[in-house]
Design a protein around this motif. Structure first.
Motif, PDB file in Angstrom:
ATOM      1  N   GLY A   1       0.845  -1.195   0.000  1.00 10.96           N
ATOM      2  CA  GLY A   1       0.000   0.000   0.000  1.00 10.96           C
ATOM      3  C   GLY A   1       0.876   1.239   0.000  1.00 10.96           C
ATOM      4  N   ARG A   2       0.213   2.369  -0.130  1.00 12.90           N
ATOM      5  CA  ARG A   2       0.961   3.620  -0.256  1.00 12.90           C
ATOM      6  C   ARG A   2       0.517   4.648   0.766  1.00 12.90           C
ATOM      7  NH1 ARG A   2       3.586   4.349  -5.254  1.00 12.90           N
ATOM      8  NH2 ARG A   2       3.320   2.458  -6.471  1.00 12.90           N
ATOM      9  N   LEU A   3       1.481   5.381   1.266  1.00 14.25           N
ATOM     10  CA  LEU A   3       1.169   6.608   1.998  1.00 14.25           C
ATOM     11  C   LEU A   3       1.763   7.751   1.180  1.00 14.25           C
ATOM     12  CD1 LEU A   3       1.967   5.623   5.717  1.00 14.25           C
ATOM     13  CD2 LEU A   3      -0.270   5.801   4.620  1.00 14.25           C
ATOM     14  N   ASP A   4       1.077   8.876   1.150  1.00 14.20           N
ATOM     15  CA  ASP A   4       1.589  10.019   0.398  1.00 14.20           C
ATOM     16  C   ASP A   4       2.934  10.471   0.970  1.00 14.20           C
ATOM     17  OD1 ASP A   4      -0.791   9.984  -1.007  1.00 14.20           O
ATOM     18  OD2 ASP A   4      -1.732  11.514   0.258  1.00 14.20           O
ATOM     19  N   LYS A   5       3.641  11.233   0.166  1.00 13.96           N
ATOM     20  CA  LYS A   5       4.971  11.717   0.588  1.00 13.96           C
ATOM     21  C   LYS A   5       4.887  12.476   1.917  1.00 13.96           C
ATOM     22  CE  LYS A   5       8.567  14.752  -1.184  1.00 13.96           C
ATOM     23  NZ  LYS A   5       8.906  15.701  -2.254  1.00 13.96           N
ATOM     24  N   ASP A   6       3.796  13.238   2.110  1.00 14.94           N
ATOM     25  CA  ASP A   6       3.692  14.041   3.339  1.00 14.94           C
ATOM     26  C   ASP A   6       2.906  13.336   4.445  1.00 14.94           C
ATOM     27  OD1 ASP A   6       1.256  14.187   2.090  1.00 14.94           O
ATOM     28  OD2 ASP A   6       1.056  16.361   2.188  1.00 14.94           O
ATOM     29  N   THR A   7       2.527  12.071   4.241  1.00 20.96           N
ATOM     30  CA  THR A   7       1.825  11.306   5.292  1.00 20.96           C
ATOM     31  C   THR A   7       2.858  10.525   6.093  1.00 20.96           C
ATOM     32  OG1 THR A   7      -0.141  11.087   3.912  1.00 20.96           O
ATOM     33  CG2 THR A   7       0.072   9.514   5.721  1.00 20.96           C
ATOM     34  N   THR A   8       2.624  10.425   7.391  1.00 24.68           N
ATOM     35  CA  THR A   8       3.549   9.679   8.256  1.00 24.68           C
ATOM     36  C   THR A   8       2.851   8.425   8.795  1.00 24.68           C
ATOM     37  OG1 THR A   8       2.798  10.893  10.202  1.00 24.68           O
ATOM     38  CG2 THR A   8       4.695  11.810   9.028  1.00 24.68           C
TER      39      THR A   8
ATOM     40  N   THR B   1      -6.541   2.988  10.038  1.00 23.12           N
ATOM     41  CA  THR B   1      -6.868   4.064  10.980  1.00 23.12           C
ATOM     42  C   THR B   1      -5.878   5.214  10.804  1.00 23.12           C
ATOM     43  OG1 THR B   1      -7.580   2.360  12.522  1.00 23.12           O
ATOM     44  CG2 THR B   1      -7.282   4.566  13.426  1.00 23.12           C
ATOM     45  N   TYR B   2      -6.399   6.413  10.730  1.00 20.08           N
ATOM     46  CA  TYR B   2      -5.574   7.614  10.547  1.00 20.08           C
ATOM     47  C   TYR B   2      -5.883   8.628  11.641  1.00 20.08           C
ATOM     48  CZ  TYR B   2      -4.816   5.842   5.836  1.00 20.08           C
ATOM     49  OH  TYR B   2      -4.470   5.056   4.767  1.00 20.08           O
ATOM     50  N   MET B   3      -4.854   9.346  12.060  1.00 15.17           N
ATOM     51  CA  MET B   3      -5.057  10.538  12.891  1.00 15.17           C
ATOM     52  C   MET B   3      -4.869  11.710  11.946  1.00 15.17           C
ATOM     53  SD  MET B   3      -5.595   9.846  16.050  1.00 15.17           S
ATOM     54  CE  MET B   3      -5.297  11.468  16.664  1.00 15.17           C
TER      55      MET B   3
ATOM     56  N   PHE C   1      -6.667   6.515  -3.978  1.00 16.42           N
ATOM     57  CA  PHE C   1      -5.678   7.580  -4.108  1.00 16.42           C
ATOM     58  C   PHE C   1      -6.104   8.814  -3.300  1.00 16.42           C
ATOM     59  CE2 PHE C   1      -3.917  11.090  -6.805  1.00 16.42           C
ATOM     60  CZ  PHE C   1      -2.588  10.811  -6.553  1.00 16.42           C
ATOM     61  N   HIS C   2      -5.218   9.297  -2.428  1.00 19.41           N
ATOM     62  CA  HIS C   2      -5.474  10.500  -1.608  1.00 19.41           C
ATOM     63  C   HIS C   2      -6.836  10.439  -0.908  1.00 19.41           C
ATOM     64  CE1 HIS C   2      -1.915  12.224  -3.132  1.00 19.41           C
ATOM     65  NE2 HIS C   2      -2.378  12.894  -4.157  1.00 19.41           N
ATOM     66  N   GLN C   3      -7.250   9.255  -0.496  1.00 18.93           N
ATOM     67  CA  GLN C   3      -8.639   9.103  -0.051  1.00 18.93           C
ATOM     68  C   GLN C   3      -9.003  10.002   1.132  1.00 18.93           C
ATOM     69  OE1 GLN C   3     -10.267   5.241   0.066  1.00 18.93           O
ATOM     70  NE2 GLN C   3     -11.979   5.815   1.356  1.00 18.93           N
ATOM     71  N   VAL C   4      -8.151   9.986   2.163  1.00 19.34           N
ATOM     72  CA  VAL C   4      -8.513  10.774   3.352  1.00 19.34           C
ATOM     73  C   VAL C   4      -8.555  12.263   2.983  1.00 19.34           C
ATOM     74  CG1 VAL C   4      -7.821  11.440   5.672  1.00 19.34           C
ATOM     75  CG2 VAL C   4      -7.561   9.062   4.941  1.00 19.34           C
ATOM     76  N   LYS C   5      -7.554  12.692   2.232  1.00 16.29           N
ATOM     77  CA  LYS C   5      -7.510  14.123   1.868  1.00 16.29           C
ATOM     78  C   LYS C   5      -8.737  14.498   1.051  1.00 16.29           C
ATOM     79  CE  LYS C   5      -2.524  14.320   2.007  1.00 16.29           C
ATOM     80  NZ  LYS C   5      -1.314  14.101   1.229  1.00 16.29           N
ATOM     81  N   ARG C   6      -9.148  13.614   0.149  1.00 11.77           N
ATOM     82  CA  ARG C   6     -10.308  13.932  -0.692  1.00 11.77           C
ATOM     83  C   ARG C   6     -11.605  13.894   0.123  1.00 11.77           C
ATOM     84  NH1 ARG C   6     -10.935  10.843  -5.745  1.00 11.77           N
ATOM     85  NH2 ARG C   6     -10.034   9.039  -4.693  1.00 11.77           N
TER      86      ARG C   6
ATOM     87  N   SER D   1      -2.362  17.658   8.387  1.00 10.85           N
ATOM     88  CA  SER D   1      -1.388  16.569   8.546  1.00 10.85           C
ATOM     89  C   SER D   1      -2.132  15.262   8.721  1.00 10.85           C
ATOM     90  CB  SER D   1      -0.458  16.833   9.737  1.00 10.85           C
ATOM     91  OG  SER D   1      -1.179  16.690  10.931  1.00 10.85           O
ATOM     92  N   LEU D   2      -1.421  14.187   8.345  1.00  7.18           N
ATOM     93  CA  LEU D   2      -2.052  12.868   8.329  1.00  7.18           C
ATOM     94  C   LEU D   2      -1.042  11.816   8.766  1.00  7.18           C
ATOM     95  CD1 LEU D   2      -4.628  11.365   7.476  1.00  7.18           C
ATOM     96  CD2 LEU D   2      -3.710  11.237   5.162  1.00  7.18           C
ATOM     97  N   GLN D   3      -1.484  10.992   9.708  1.00  7.57           N
ATOM     98  CA  GLN D   3      -0.619   9.909  10.205  1.00  7.57           C
ATOM     99  C   GLN D   3      -1.451   8.631  10.227  1.00  7.57           C
ATOM    100  OE1 GLN D   3      -0.066   9.607  14.424  1.00  7.57           O
ATOM    101  NE2 GLN D   3       1.982   8.737  14.243  1.00  7.57           N
TER     102      GLN D   3
HETATM  103  N1  URA Z   1      -5.281   9.016   2.367  1.00  5.13           N
HETATM  104  C1  URA Z   1      -4.573  10.068   1.899  1.00  5.13           C
HETATM  105  O1  URA Z   1      -5.144  11.047   1.454  1.00  5.13           O
HETATM  106  N2  URA Z   1      -3.235  10.000   1.945  1.00  5.13           N
HETATM  107  C2  URA Z   1      -2.554   8.949   2.446  1.00  5.13           C
HETATM  108  O2  URA Z   1      -1.327   8.961   2.458  1.00  5.13           O
HETATM  109  C3  URA Z   1      -3.307   7.867   2.945  1.00  5.13           C
HETATM  110  C4  URA Z   1      -4.661   7.923   2.891  1.00  5.13           C
END
Ligand code: URA
Length: 236
Positions: free
Chosen positions: A101-108, A133-135, A187-192, A203-205
């Motif tokens: 799976g992938r985390l974005d460059k700015d996700t920790t 799970t994301y914070m 792709f970018h799901q949480v951000k979207r 920020s996203l972790q």
């Molecule tokens: N959702 C996002 O937008 N970015 C991530 O890195 C992971 C989930």
């Protein structure tokens, strides 16, 4: 069952003679216990081995938990960017690892790296619906309406529909903090999703994949080998 010096030499850069010397000097543990006899026999399929404090990946497949820092892309190679593989010591890259799976460059946060293709599929396949799970810290005040929208499944203006998730608001103000659980990895799901609520992500972790939580003792950029029990946790 195989001799300990043989197992070490077959799975690391140490020769058989160097392995025997390290064992004699008390630098080798098997199952957490120091072993000083190079002729002691262990099952290479199950041994948990360390040499000079570093885990030696003996099993044909191995899997790591990385606390991904900002600034690295989740890829094995990239012409311009630093990749998460650059954080893994050479001796821990055997056999070849790839990110599940992938985390974005700015996700920790929690990124699993594995050499096991089946395991990777079980983690990332949309059909398996493993919860992640994301914070997240966002701009704007998160409300009950946002929680309800996530619970119902957010639909974007483009028509794209996300599966229902769980949003727990931890702090609400001009800047809000929340825990978000989703069972897809688009792709970018949480951000979207958060942008659709009008609350852009600051920020996203990622803190958990399935039932496996990010090990808090790992500083950003650090990693550790996952045990069979850790891997089971993912699917619990
Ligand atoms: N959702 C996002 O937008 N970015 C991530 O890195 C992971 C989930």
């Amino acid at each position: 069952m195989e001799r300990l010096d043989k197992i070490i030499s077959e799975h690391s850069r140490y020769s058989r003679r160097e392995a025997a010397e390290l064992i004699r000097r008390g630098k080798v543990t098997a199952g957490g216990v120091t072993v000083r006899d190079a002729a002691a026999k262990f099952d290479p399929e199950t041994i948990l081995l360390t040499v000079a404090g570093t885990v030696i990946p003996v099993h044909r497949q191995h899997t790591l938990m990385l606390n991904k820092p900002v600034g690295y892309v989740s890829a094995t190679e990239d012409p311009r960017e630093k990749t998460v593989l650059e954080l893994i010591r050479e001796e821990d890259c055997y056999p070849a690892l790839f990110p599940a799976g992938r985390l974005d460059k700015d996700t920790t946060g929690l990124l699993i790296l594995t050499s096991d293709g089946d395991l990777c599929h079980r983690i990332i396949s949309p059909k398996k619906e493993i919860w992640k799970t994301y914070m997240t810290t966002v701009q704007g005040r998160l409300t009950e309406a946002d929680t309800a929208a996530v619970r119902a499944g957010i639909q974007l203006e483009s028509g794209e529909q996300f599966l229902p998730g769980e949003l727990t608001v931890l702090e609400s103000g001009d800047i809000s903090r929340a825990e978000l659980k989703i069972r897809e990895g688009k792709f970018h799901q949480v951000k979207r999703m958060m942008a659709a609520l009008g609350k852009p992500v600051i920020s996203l972790q990622r803190t958990a994949v399935g039932g496996l939580e990010l090990d808090e003792s790992l500083a950003p950029g650090e990693y550790r080998v996952l045990t069979e029990r850790d891997i089971e946790q993912i699917f619990n």
